[in-house]
Enzyme design. Structure first.
Site, PDB file in Angstrom:
ATOM      1  N   ASP A  25       0.824  -1.205   0.000  1.00 41.25           N
ATOM      2  CA  ASP A  25       0.000   0.000   0.000  1.00 41.25           C
ATOM      3  C   ASP A  25       0.861   1.259   0.000  1.00 41.25           C
ATOM      4  O   ASP A  25       0.621   2.196  -0.763  1.00 41.25           O
ATOM      5  CB  ASP A  25      -0.914   0.009   1.235  1.00 41.25           C
ATOM      6  CG  ASP A  25      -1.973  -1.079   1.176  1.00 41.25           C
ATOM      7  OD1 ASP A  25      -1.985  -1.825   0.188  1.00 41.25           O
ATOM      8  OD2 ASP A  25      -2.773  -1.178   2.115  1.00 41.25           O
ATOM      9  N   TYR A  75       5.523 -13.888   0.534  1.00 39.53           N
ATOM     10  CA  TYR A  75       5.082 -14.088   1.910  1.00 39.53           C
ATOM     11  C   TYR A  75       5.689 -15.419   2.378  1.00 39.53           C
ATOM     12  O   TYR A  75       6.899 -15.534   2.494  1.00 39.53           O
ATOM     13  CB  TYR A  75       3.553 -14.087   1.978  1.00 39.53           C
ATOM     14  CG  TYR A  75       2.929 -12.817   1.428  1.00 39.53           C
ATOM     15  CD1 TYR A  75       3.056 -11.606   2.101  1.00 39.53           C
ATOM     16  CD2 TYR A  75       2.205 -12.832   0.233  1.00 39.53           C
ATOM     17  CE1 TYR A  75       2.480 -10.438   1.601  1.00 39.53           C
ATOM     18  CE2 TYR A  75       1.629 -11.677  -0.272  1.00 39.53           C
ATOM     19  CZ  TYR A  75       1.775 -10.488   0.413  1.00 39.53           C
ATOM     20  OH  TYR A  75       1.213  -9.348  -0.105  1.00 39.53           O
ATOM     21  N   GLN A 124      12.805   2.281  -4.075  1.00 41.84           N
ATOM     22  CA  GLN A 124      11.974   1.750  -5.150  1.00 41.84           C
ATOM     23  C   GLN A 124      12.721   1.658  -6.472  1.00 41.84           C
ATOM     24  O   GLN A 124      12.521   0.713  -7.238  1.00 41.84           O
ATOM     25  CB  GLN A 124      10.715   2.601  -5.297  1.00 41.84           C
ATOM     26  CG  GLN A 124       9.749   2.424  -4.131  1.00 41.84           C
ATOM     27  CD  GLN A 124       8.448   3.159  -4.333  1.00 41.84           C
ATOM     28  OE1 GLN A 124       8.446   4.328  -4.731  1.00 41.84           O
ATOM     29  NE2 GLN A 124       7.331   2.518  -4.053  1.00 41.84           N
ATOM     30  N   ARG A 138       5.054 -10.303  -4.982  1.00 38.13           N
ATOM     31  CA  ARG A 138       3.891 -10.488  -4.120  1.00 38.13           C
ATOM     32  C   ARG A 138       3.065  -9.197  -4.099  1.00 38.13           C
ATOM     33  O   ARG A 138       3.563  -8.113  -4.413  1.00 38.13           O
ATOM     34  CB  ARG A 138       4.323 -10.854  -2.706  1.00 38.13           C
ATOM     35  CG  ARG A 138       4.793  -9.675  -1.875  1.00 38.13           C
ATOM     36  CD  ARG A 138       5.258 -10.088  -0.496  1.00 38.13           C
ATOM     37  NE  ARG A 138       5.207  -8.961   0.432  1.00 38.13           N
ATOM     38  CZ  ARG A 138       5.964  -8.834   1.506  1.00 38.13           C
ATOM     39  NH1 ARG A 138       6.854  -9.759   1.795  1.00 38.13           N
ATOM     40  NH2 ARG A 138       5.832  -7.799   2.308  1.00 38.13           N
ATOM     41  N   GLY A 139       1.811  -9.319  -3.697  1.00 39.88           N
ATOM     42  CA  GLY A 139       0.995  -8.133  -3.516  1.00 39.88           C
ATOM     43  C   GLY A 139       0.718  -7.419  -4.825  1.00 39.88           C
ATOM     44  O   GLY A 139       0.545  -8.031  -5.875  1.00 39.88           O
ATOM     45  N   GLU A 140       0.693  -6.085  -4.763  1.00 40.84           N
ATOM     46  CA  GLU A 140       0.257  -5.289  -5.909  1.00 40.84           C
ATOM     47  C   GLU A 140       1.387  -4.503  -6.564  1.00 40.84           C
ATOM     48  O   GLU A 140       1.615  -4.616  -7.769  1.00 40.84           O
ATOM     49  CB  GLU A 140      -0.852  -4.327  -5.467  1.00 40.84           C
ATOM     50  CG  GLU A 140      -1.358  -3.414  -6.560  1.00 40.84           C
ATOM     51  CD  GLU A 140      -2.574  -2.624  -6.144  1.00 40.84           C
ATOM     52  OE1 GLU A 140      -2.752  -1.503  -6.641  1.00 40.84           O
ATOM     53  OE2 GLU A 140      -3.360  -3.127  -5.320  1.00 40.84           O
ATOM     54  N   ASP A 141       2.086  -3.686  -5.786  1.00 44.94           N
ATOM     55  CA  ASP A 141       3.094  -2.806  -6.382  1.00 44.94           C
ATOM     56  C   ASP A 141       4.163  -3.610  -7.115  1.00 44.94           C
ATOM     57  O   ASP A 141       4.528  -3.284  -8.248  1.00 44.94           O
ATOM     58  CB  ASP A 141       3.738  -1.941  -5.294  1.00 44.94           C
ATOM     59  CG  ASP A 141       4.793  -0.996  -5.856  1.00 44.94           C
ATOM     60  OD1 ASP A 141       4.438  -0.147  -6.690  1.00 44.94           O
ATOM     61  OD2 ASP A 141       5.970  -1.122  -5.465  1.00 44.94           O
ATOM     62  N   SER A 142       4.668  -4.674  -6.492  1.00 48.89           N
ATOM     63  CA  SER A 142       5.747  -5.433  -7.127  1.00 48.89           C
ATOM     64  C   SER A 142       5.258  -6.212  -8.342  1.00 48.89           C
ATOM     65  O   SER A 142       6.021  -6.448  -9.279  1.00 48.89           O
ATOM     66  CB  SER A 142       6.413  -6.381  -6.118  1.00 48.89           C
ATOM     67  OG  SER A 142       5.490  -7.350  -5.645  1.00 48.89           O
TER      68      SER A 142
END
Length: 382
Positions: free
Chosen positions: A14, A209, A265, A281-285
């Site tokens: 986030d 994760y 970043q 993982r997740g969104e940004d990456s």
């Protein structure tokens, strides 16, 4: 003035999205206040912002948005960004309502920036209004902004010169640096491997994760491959899996693994550009791995009701993923039983072709910043 509000979940996803958005807004000459409830990760994720050296962006502690003395000194807002379902502090809303009315101005453009998904409902939901039914802003309107992978969604964050940056990137030099960096904190504990031509080795980054398929991946590791492990949960997961799969103890890493330090970043982007396969993982990456154009495997954020299963399948469908990537992704995420498919050169070549074709589709679409600016302009404050 744009106010971007972010509640941190794990310091990466986030906050990473909100940070990239704030930078891109500032690059357009817009002033941004980034309100964060835990800014600790900015020390390494954005040292320039943490030091107050990022022009156009100010970082504020979330709690300050409830303090009357702070609110009284704020420049009036033009846009409120409510990122990922976080709710703005009522005191901030009340101050904004009072300020707008005293100046005879319309409400700020109030945009709920939602999570990323490739599911079909995203196209139907993007841009919908959400009337505020209670509280100090009763009668005002929010709008839902859904990032996405198709032209009927809000698109993805992308710097205007991103492809040019990649074209100028010295990939060979950076691969050499990643393997021989003397600041690598795992070097002292990991046995040395024989030196070979780095150009012939595969570099694989791991940002995850605790994937179900990780022990299987470590057991089947190929002799000429290197695993570059990001700090935090990924490193802890490899250490735990290594005890079971490789007979190691304590905080040891396998001889083929390198633990990486925290990076900003831009450094993370360079890591993705340099590697031959990226576990993200997740969104940004995930988005940054798509722009990198290298083979990728997504460890989707697990949800207790298994809603992430449908989300992963929708992404694989949009990606037009080959059968080998679909199976690997399902096993990696614990959706299907193992073993993991082998990472042969042919397999990775197929995955690379798939990702690069998807990237070309995305490059033909309008990016997130452009569409967000349009929505803000069309909203009541515009």
């Amino acid at each position: 003035m744009w106010d971007v509000f972010c509640r941190v979940i794990d310091n990466h996803g986030d906050l990473g999205v909100c940070l990239r958005l704030s930078r891109q807004l500032a690059s357009k000459g817009l002033a941004v206040r980034l309100w964060v409830d835990d800014a600790g990760a900015l020390a390494w994720m954005a040292p320039d912002l943490a030091a107050g050296l990022l022009p156009g962006v100010q970082c504020h502690d979330w709690s300050q948005a409830t303090e009357p003395a702070v609110l009284a000194g704020l420049r009036p807002s033009d846009v409120w960004i409510e990122a990922f379902g976080c709710e703005l502090p009522e005191a901030f809303i009340a101050h904004g309502v009072s300020s707008a009315r005293s100046r005879g101005q319309p409400q700020p453009a109030w945009i709920n920036l939602e999570y990323l998904s490739a599911e079909p409902w995203v196209e139907r939901s993007h841009g919908l209004p959400s009337p505020v039914m209670s509280g100090p802003a009763r009668g005002w309107v929010k709008r839902f902004f859904y990032p996405g992978f198709t032209g009927r969604t809000g698109g993805l964050l992308r710097e205007h010169d991103l492809m040019a940056q990649q074209a100028d990137f010295d990939r060979a030099a950076h691969r050499h640096h990643l393997l021989l960096n003397p600041h690598d904190h795992s070097a002292a504990s990991s046995p040395k491997r024989p030196k070979t031509d780095h150009a012939l080795q595969r570099l694989i980054s791991l940002f995850c994760y605790e994937p179900v398929g990780l022990p299987d991946l470590l057991r089947a590791w190929q002799p000429d491959d290197w695993l570059l492990v990001t700090p935090g949960r990924a490193l802890a997961a490899v250490q735990a899996a290594s005890q079971a799969s490789c007979g190691l103890s304590g905080h040891e890493l396998p001889s083929f693994a390198r633990g990486l330090p925290h990076t900003d970043q831009a450094g993370f982007d360079r890591l993705l550009w340099a590697c031959d396969l990226n576990f993200v993982r997740g969104e940004d990456s995930l988005v940054r791995a798509l722009w990198a154009g290298q083979p990728l495997v997504w460890h989707i954020y697990p949800q207790h009701d298994h809603a992430h299963h449908a989300k992963l399948e929708a992404f694989l469908d949009w990606l037009d993923a080959p059968a080998s990537l679909r199976l690997f992704s399902r096993v990696w995420n614990g959706i299907a039983p193992g073993p993991l498919p082998a990472l042969s050169p042919t397999t990775l070549s197929d995955w690379a072709d798939c990702v690069r074709a998807a990237r070309q589709r995305l490059l033909a679409q309008r990016d997130l910043l452009e569409q967000l600016l349009d929505m803000a302009q069309a909203s009541p404050a515009g």
